[in-house]
Each structure stands twice: as C-alpha cells, then as structure tokens.
Enzyme design. Sequence first.
Site, PDB file in Angstrom:
ATOM      1  N   SER A  18      -5.515  -0.323  -3.981  1.00  0.00           N
ATOM      2  CA  SER A  18      -3.765  -0.308  -3.820  1.00  0.00           C
ATOM      3  C   SER A  18      -3.510  -2.027  -3.328  1.00  0.00           C
ATOM      4  O   SER A  18      -3.972  -2.805  -4.556  1.00  0.00           O
ATOM      5  CB  SER A  18      -3.778   1.143  -2.372  1.00  0.00           C
ATOM      6  OG  SER A  18      -2.840   1.452  -2.758  1.00  0.00           O
ATOM      7  N   ASP A  73      -4.325   8.428 -12.040  1.00  0.00           N
ATOM      8  CA  ASP A  73      -3.400   7.799 -10.794  1.00  0.00           C
ATOM      9  C   ASP A  73      -1.698   7.872 -10.644  1.00  0.00           C
ATOM     10  O   ASP A  73      -0.508   7.595 -11.515  1.00  0.00           O
ATOM     11  CB  ASP A  73      -3.522   6.316 -10.761  1.00  0.00           C
ATOM     12  CG  ASP A  73      -3.174   5.658  -9.061  1.00  0.00           C
ATOM     13  OD1 ASP A  73      -2.358   6.616  -8.665  1.00  0.00           O
ATOM     14  OD2 ASP A  73      -3.765   4.667  -8.763  1.00  0.00           O
ATOM     15  N   HIS A  75      -5.554   8.917  -6.987  1.00  0.00           N
ATOM     16  CA  HIS A  75      -4.620   7.429  -6.227  1.00  0.00           C
ATOM     17  C   HIS A  75      -6.190   7.232  -5.087  1.00  0.00           C
ATOM     18  O   HIS A  75      -5.711   7.630  -3.844  1.00  0.00           O
ATOM     19  CB  HIS A  75      -3.652   7.277  -5.990  1.00  0.00           C
ATOM     20  CG  HIS A  75      -3.407   6.151  -4.579  1.00  0.00           C
ATOM     21  ND1 HIS A  75      -3.566   4.714  -6.114  1.00  0.00           N
ATOM     22  CD2 HIS A  75      -3.309   4.869  -3.509  1.00  0.00           C
ATOM     23  CE1 HIS A  75      -3.581   3.412  -5.992  1.00  0.00           C
ATOM     24  NE2 HIS A  75      -2.931   4.113  -3.714  1.00  0.00           N
TER      25      HIS A  75
END
Length: 492
Positions: A233, A359, A388
């Site tokens: 991330s 995502d 995600h």
Amino acid sequence: MERMSSCADSPYGLLLRALSLIPITHYVMGIVSVLLVTLYNFLEFHIVQDLVSGFRGQRVDLTFNSCSQLYHEVVSKCTLLHGRYMSTPWLSSPHLQTTFLRFFGRPPVFNYRREILNTGDGGIVALDWLARHDVMENEDTGNDEVHQDADTPVVVVIPGLTSDSDSVYIKHLTFYMAKRGWNVVVSNHRGLGDVPLTSDFFYNGGWTEDLRKVVKHIRSRSPDVPLFVVGTSLGANMMVKYLGEDGKDILIDGAAAVCCPWDLLLCNRFIMRNPVQRFYDKALGAGLKRYAMKHQDFFTRLSDWDGIEKARNVREFDTSATCRVGKFDTADIYYRESSCVNYVGRIKVPLLCISALDDPVCTKEALIWDECRVNKNVILATTQHGGHLGYFDGMDAKGVWWVRAVDEFLTVLGSSKLIKRQNKLPDYLRVRPQKSLTNKDQYVGLVKKTDNQVHLDKIPNINKTSVEEQGSETVSTVDSIIFFQKRIMDQF
C-alpha cells in the site's frame, strides 16, 4: 353515464384495475429483487461471473517489456503469476475482501524479536525480526536477542498507512516467509509499533530516508547476503520512490510492491468520488487521527491540532498535519511530489508489482502500464479481483494469494543469475515453486495483543511480544461470527 363509463374504460383506469389485482407479495418480491441487484452492483459482487466461469478464477495479466531479462529468467518460472486467481466464493466482492482483512483476517500466532534503530536525526524506528526458528516447532534460540543467520537472505517489509508489524496482512506475510526460511524484518514507521515520536518529524507517503537507513544498517551487517524489500500500500509507494531515487546505487537485490497507489493525487480524488470510496476515506482518516492522538504533544506543537480534530478524511488530515510538518504548501503539492510514479523509469533492480483492478482504495487509473513496457526491470501483475491487500482464496479463506506470489517471485529471483551477491540461497529455500493454490499453510488461532508500550528508558532491551499463546484448534463458525460482529461494533 357514458362519460363515467368512458373514464372507467380508459387505458389508465384499466391499468390501475390490473395492478390492483396483483398480490402484494409480488410487489415485495419485486422491490427486494431490485434492491438485491442494486446492492450487487453497488458492492461490486462477482459471484455470478465466478459461477459462470465454473469457479476457475481469472488469469493473472502480466505487463512487461518483451526484452525483459527479468521476465525470461524469473517471472516465466513463477507458476502463480502464470496461473489464475480465484477469490473465496463467500468473499466475492473487493469490499468484502478488504473489510474481512481488516476485521477478521485471522493472523498467525508468533513472537517478534525487536531491534531499535536510531535514525540519526533524533528519531527512532522499531525493527521487528522474525526468522525460521521463531515460527517452527521445537526450534528456539533460548533468548530474546535478535538472531540473524549470516547466510540467510533478508526480506524487509514496509507496512502501509498507519499499519505496523501487528497488522493482519503484515503478520500473514512475515509468518509465511519466515516459515519458508527467510529472515524477515518489519520496518515500522516512526511513531508506530508502540514506539514514541522522539524527533520533530513523522513519516509521510514520500519519506524514504528511514527506509534508506534501515537498508544501510542491514547491509552493513550482511554485505554478501541477498537483500529484498516488500512494500505494501502506501509503504509500496515509499519503497518504489526509494528504488528510483537511488537508481544504480541501490543496496538491495530486488523488491515487490503490493497494492501500490502509484499516484497519490489520483488515489485521493478516487476515494472521494462516491459513498463507498468515501467510507474508506473516512476510515483511513480516522486511523490517522488515532495515530495523532497517540502523539498529541507532538502534533499540538508542530501542526494544527484543531484542524486534526475536525478532519473528516485523509486530505483534511494531511492539510492540517502532514503538510505542516513536511513543509508542503498544499495537499496537492504533497501528493504530486510524493507519488512514486515519477520514479519508476529510474529503477535498476528487479521489481514485481501486484495490483487488483477492483482495488477500492488504489484506483486502477493510476497503474503504470506504459512505464512497465519501457523499464525492463519492472513487471506488473494485475488480477481482476482481490480488493486492497485482501486476496483471500480457498473455501476457508485461510490463504492469501499475494503472499505466496511474492514468496515465489523472490525465491526464483534469489536463485537466478540476476542476483550478484556471492551467497546463494540455502537449501531449504530451494523449494520448487508452488503449483497448487490449495497448498497452503494452515494459520491458526486468534490474536490477543499484550500491553507492550515502549518507553525511552527501556529502548535498548526490548522483546516484542505480539501475541499470547493460542490453541491450534480451528475456531467454530459461531464463534467466528460473534467475533466478527464484535470487531465491527468496536469500530463505531
């Protein structure tokens, strides 16, 4: 009379009479059907598509330069990257994948060994180590000191926004890779991992100095051992930016970026578009506010504390805190200057990028399709589904696909001639790449954190105990549902 009869026989009158003859239950069923279809599309479910495809999943799409030696020497030998990803049927939505990870990801049980690194500017970061002997039964060094095999390759893990070594997805990754034989170390961001902020600076999406110092620190102790970095991330954005900044002078041998945002400005605008995305925006903003609350003295002194308390999303927090501490004029300038997409072309080491097209946090609009076709050192692997950092697969949702894909990539890379370090991978890491998605380690138990607040006067001798011992029995379905509901209620 004729006028009344004509009214009764009018098309609208006949239509109303016909509608009145339809049972009320049919109306209810129709309304419910419309609501279900709306919810199906709103939450981006794909169970029907999975059913039509026979639950075979979708192929992993690879984007790369046709002359890429990385592809021909490494990625072409990775079975998972040339296979299919099929999400858990009862998590057939990117939002279910993402929220399940957050609330009930069932992390494995183990203890880290902590090392504190001074960053040189008065700050400190916590390095949480995990080795093979820490997760294998009947293997114990007998002490709490950081133990590192001189011949074992090292993997540095960079968590995402407000995440640390105790985050569910980080524990899945570290446990799996340590059990496979890697020396894994989580580089917690400043102020996270129960470590105080001791300088006049905290991390942001473009801050790479701490990662650079961590890599130099590890490389100084193990100059000939293969060293890899895995960013997740926002941590992936920081890692990719670092790779581009250092270029040919980089001290690592390879990297993997999972669910990277690439363009922070695009992603910020994406999570402000519609109600579903705004939910994530508010959740991330709430996490940043909790981070600020832990270090209230710091943020009261160096930022706009009133603005932080009023912040309802990520942008408002960044305007009141990140921009002030990081010396950015506006949030947009911070996002533009910190985005790693500007540095992809300068990367000189093998890099695998994994992203899901659905995502809900990092939009596919920011993906680096063209950059991967130009830079021979970068491979982009995209899946249709996964959410995600979710990527749960199997009926029991105990496996995380991207964790196994990263391990396979680094294993093949470490055995290839692209790695210039003289030390070769140990025999226990020379396992053939997995060919079956069902061949997974069974993660067990639920996690209970212990109170492990770090104080400055105790920093040199810290043993990070992240969990209490748990039984290895599988949690019953009823207990799982109750636990999941409690975790949801705790968020409000």
